[in-house]
Design an enzyme around this catalytic site. Structure first.
Site, PDB file in Angstrom:
ATOM      1  CB  CYS A   2      -0.682   2.512   4.026  1.00  0.00           C
ATOM      2  SG  CYS A   2      -2.099   1.750   3.282  1.00  0.00           S
ATOM      3  CG  ASP A   3       3.089   1.227   4.456  1.00  0.00           C
ATOM      4  OD1 ASP A   3       2.649   1.699   5.515  1.00  0.00           O
ATOM      5  OD2 ASP A   3       2.891   0.057   4.096  1.00  0.00           O
ATOM      6  CB  CYS A  32      -0.918  -0.026   1.232  1.00  0.00           C
ATOM      7  SG  CYS A  32      -1.957   1.431   1.383  1.00  0.00           S
TER       8      CYS A  32
END
Ligand code: NAP
Length: 325
Positions: free
Chosen positions: A154-155, A151
């Site tokens: 997300c990261d 992701c």
């Protein structure tokens, strides 16, 4: 009281003989399921949630979620899931650490079997999610969350001014690779063929981006590192040549698999295995709703899934009202 194995098996067979009648049964406890539970609980429908293996779904394994409104400092994925659950429980949602194993949607109430029992559900909200496909190479599992990610949204932030690789050649790989260029110093897209699967617009955007490089005809055979990712072992499929590419991060986008096997031949699917719903989150069977990544190949965000879950529960409430005597 201490239970032994025979007590447990007789309890489970007893449970399986007496279906529990529920107005709303939610399958799955990712953001969509948890939001559906909250909304159904607030409509006083006493929803039961079969959580699946992990409360919070994919979001729960995200280190920190920084794009969910209301948390200006971010929130841990697991903590967020616990907060969602607590809020739903406050209004009467019941959570069972259990998974559905079989559904019969041929008539209402819908019959659902789980590992620990059976349910007769007036409405069903399917939020079983999807899982990113894995490469299944050495080091991938061990280094997930330590440089291996599925992701970018997300990261990506954790890879400011770092070198990362993206594995895959589809729309996700290119879209997420382009997103990663906001943070990373370089993004190397490793694709197993010499032709991308992604659409033309994403292809030209990626090829025009000075931070993006491509390695063609190549597969990743190992993710290298002890405590954190240090590199990837590569193999050129045409020449057989092997090499190690140093990198700080490995983002894998080789497709997603929606968790829909149980519903095959009972609900309508799109060509990619996702459940089809209309904009009211209704599936092809009246009384069965779906929300989140099980029917969303496009957004895959906590907020969009939670919104879809809330919408599904609102529509389930309307369905129950219109079908009660
Ligand atoms: P996808 O289209 O299935 O692409 C997966 C990519 O991963 C392919 O390039 C494939 O290679 C590669 N791959 C698969 N297994 C692999 C393996 N074991 N090792 C190495 N590479 C592997 O998946 P996606 O990109 O997630 O897209 C899924 C769907 O969502 C598609 O319909 C896509 O159009 C849609 N989507 C759309 C957008 C958008 O419109 N903005 C964004 C994201 C996704 P091959 O090409 O050789 O098969």
């Amino acid at each position: 009281m201490e239970l032994n194995l025979s007590d447990l098996s007789s309890m489970s067979s007893q449970a399986s003989q007496e279906p529990v009648e529920v107005k709303v049964l939610v399958l799955g406890s990712g953001p969509a399921g948890l939001a559906a539970a909250l909304y159904a609980a607030r409509a006083e429908l006493h929803p039961v949630v079969l959580t699946g293996m992990e409360i919070g779904g994919q979001a729960a394994v995200t280190h920190i979620i920084e794009n969910y409104p209301g948390f200006p400092d971010g929130v841990g994925g697991q903590e967020m899931a616990e907060l969602f659950q607590k809020q739903a429980e406050r209004f009467g949602a019941k959570f069972e650490f259990d998974s559905a194993t079989e559904v019969d949607l041929s008539s209402r109430p819908f019959r659902v079997k789980s590992y620990n029992g059976q349910y007769l559900a007036e409405t069903l909200i399917i939020t079983t999610g999807a899982h990113p496909n894995h490469l299944n190479v050495p080091g991938e599992k061990e280094l997930t969350g330590r440089g291996v990610s599925y992701c970018a949204t997300c990261d990506g932030w954790f890879f400011k001014e770092k070198d990362v690789v993206v594995v895959g050649g589809g729309d996700s790989a290119l879209e997420e690779g382009l997103f990663l260029t906001r943070y990373a110093k370089s993004v190397t897209i490793i694709h197993r063929r010499d032709q991308l699967r992604a659409g033309a617009i994403l292809q030209s955007r990626a090829k025009d981006n000075p931070k993006i490089k491509f390695i063609w005809d190549t597969i990743v055979t190992e993710v290298v590192g002890e405590e954190a990712v240090k590199g990837v072992q590569l193999k050129n499929k045409k020449t057989g040549e092997e090499s190690v590419l140093p990198t700080d991060g490995v983002f894998i986008f080789i497709g997603y698999t929606p968790n829909t096997q149980m519903f095959e031949k009972q609900l309508a699917f799109d060509g990619n295995g996702y459940l089809v719903t209309n904009n009211l989150m209704e599936t092809s069977v009246p009384g069965v709703f779906a929300a989140g990544e099980v029917n969303d190949p496009n957004f895959r965000q906590v907020i969009t899934s939670a919104g879809m879950g809330a919408a599904a529960a609102i529509q389930a409430t309307r369905f129950i009202e219109s079908h009660s005597a």
